[in-house]
Design an enzyme around this catalytic site. Structure first.
Site, PDB file in Angstrom:
ATOM      1  N   GLY A  70      -0.081  -4.914   0.992  1.00 41.34           N
ATOM      2  CA  GLY A  70      -1.426  -4.826   0.345  1.00 41.34           C
ATOM      3  C   GLY A  70      -1.335  -5.305  -1.400  1.00 41.34           C
TER       4      GLY A  70
ATOM      5  N   ALA B  34       0.744  -1.204   0.027  1.00 40.74           N
ATOM      6  CA  ALA B  34       0.011  -0.197   0.143  1.00 40.74           C
ATOM      7  C   ALA B  34       0.959   1.016  -0.323  1.00 40.74           C
ATOM      8  CB  ALA B  34      -1.142  -0.176   1.324  1.00 40.74           C
TER       9      ALA B  34
ATOM     10  N   GLU C 271      -1.615  -9.497  -0.307  1.00 47.00           N
ATOM     11  CA  GLU C 271      -3.050  -9.560  -0.770  1.00 47.00           C
ATOM     12  C   GLU C 271      -3.657  -9.579  -1.961  1.00 47.00           C
ATOM     13  OE1 GLU C 271      -3.925  -7.994   3.824  1.00 47.00           O
ATOM     14  OE2 GLU C 271      -3.259  -6.512   2.978  1.00 47.00           O
TER      15      GLU C 271
ATOM     16  N   GLU D  79       3.784  -5.817   7.571  1.00 40.51           N
ATOM     17  CA  GLU D  79       3.171  -4.428   8.175  1.00 40.51           C
ATOM     18  C   GLU D  79       3.369  -4.517   9.817  1.00 40.51           C
ATOM     19  OE1 GLU D  79      -0.153  -5.677   4.645  1.00 40.51           O
ATOM     20  OE2 GLU D  79       1.550  -6.983   5.890  1.00 40.51           O
TER      21      GLU D  79
END
Length: 263
Positions: free
Chosen positions: A119, A76, A122, A142
């Site tokens: 992310g 992210a 994911e 994370e």
């Protein structure tokens, strides 16, 4: 503004889009396109994912997701994540987009080259099928940034590789290379970078030869909770047993077999 200038501007805008979309009759290829940020997933990328999902929900087609410049997605966008609040977390900005990817009617293939972190990992986990290059690396770091992988890794990864392996990877933040990813079932194939998209299309070709209704039914049944089986299987099969396409395909199969037997 002249027509030529407008056309050039449109091409420039398209090239700068965070998600490049190539549409074919039976499939769509979506390429993450923030090479200067190593394809970090920002709000604009999430907005583009939602727009693409709306299109594929209305007109189901296969989806291939890939990256650019030897990177799938580095994670992210941390600059944006740093400013997000509790309300943003509860809104599930990335999580809901990846759920929507996962729940698309037709299969989703992630073609991963290079980093797929946070992310980015994911997003890959949300696909039905994952293939990768030898240089691919998956990880969820994370906790080192003071957060958790809340866009699907805590539940999807254990469904893919098992709870013990998922716990070790998520709690340590360890990065997995392509060889290990293949050995633990995180990916199903490894292909050279130059052949990655061709391999993804080959998988899509095999799926596309099958009946789309049966393919979508299979995906729905695969997604159903264990408690719903076998009821959900039998209900989906009941619909397919009445379909003209089932009759046509089975008739063709029997005719081909009869011709082979007659030789």
């Amino acid at each position: 503004m002249t027509d030529v200038q407008q056309s050039n501007d449109e091409r420039t805008d398209a090239a700068a889009a965070p998600l490049l979309v190539e549409r074919r009759p039976d499939r769509v290829v979506a390429t993450l396109n923030r090479p200067d940020k190593r394809n970090a997933i920002d709000q604009a990328t999430i907005d583009a994912i939602h727009a693409l999902c709306a299109e594929l929900e209305a007109e189901p087609r296969l989806l291939i997701i890939t990256g650019t410049d030897g990177v799938f997605a580095s994670g992210a966008d941390i600059a944006q994540m740093r400013e997000r609040t509790a309300a943003d977390a509860r809104a599930g900005i990335n999580a809901n987009a990846f759920i929507r990817i996962n729940e698309l009617p037709m299969p989703v293939i992630a073609a991963v080259d290079g980093w797929a972190l946070g992310g980015g990992a994911e997003l890959a986990f949300a696909a039905d099928i994952r293939i990768a290059t030898p240089d691919a690396k998956f990880g969820n770091p994370e906790t080192g940034l003071g957060i958790i992988p809340a866009a699907g890794a805590t539940w999807r990864l254990k469904e893919i590789v098992g709870e013990a392996r998922a716990a070790e990877l998520l709690l340590t933040g360890r990065v997995v290379d392509a060889a290990e990813a293949l050995s633990i079932g995180l990916i199903t194939a490894v292909a050279p970078a130059g052949d990655l998209l061709a391999e993804a299309h080959a998988i899509a070709d095999r799926i596309a030869r099958n009946d789309p209704a049966a393919t979508m039914a299979t995906k729905r049944v695969l997604r159903a909770p264990r408690a719903d089986h076998p009821h959900v299987d039998l209900e989906e099969q009941a619909v397919l047993f009445e379909s003209p396409e089932k009759h046509r395909r089975m008739t063709e199969f029997l005719e081909r077999r009869a011709k082979r037997s007659a030789k």
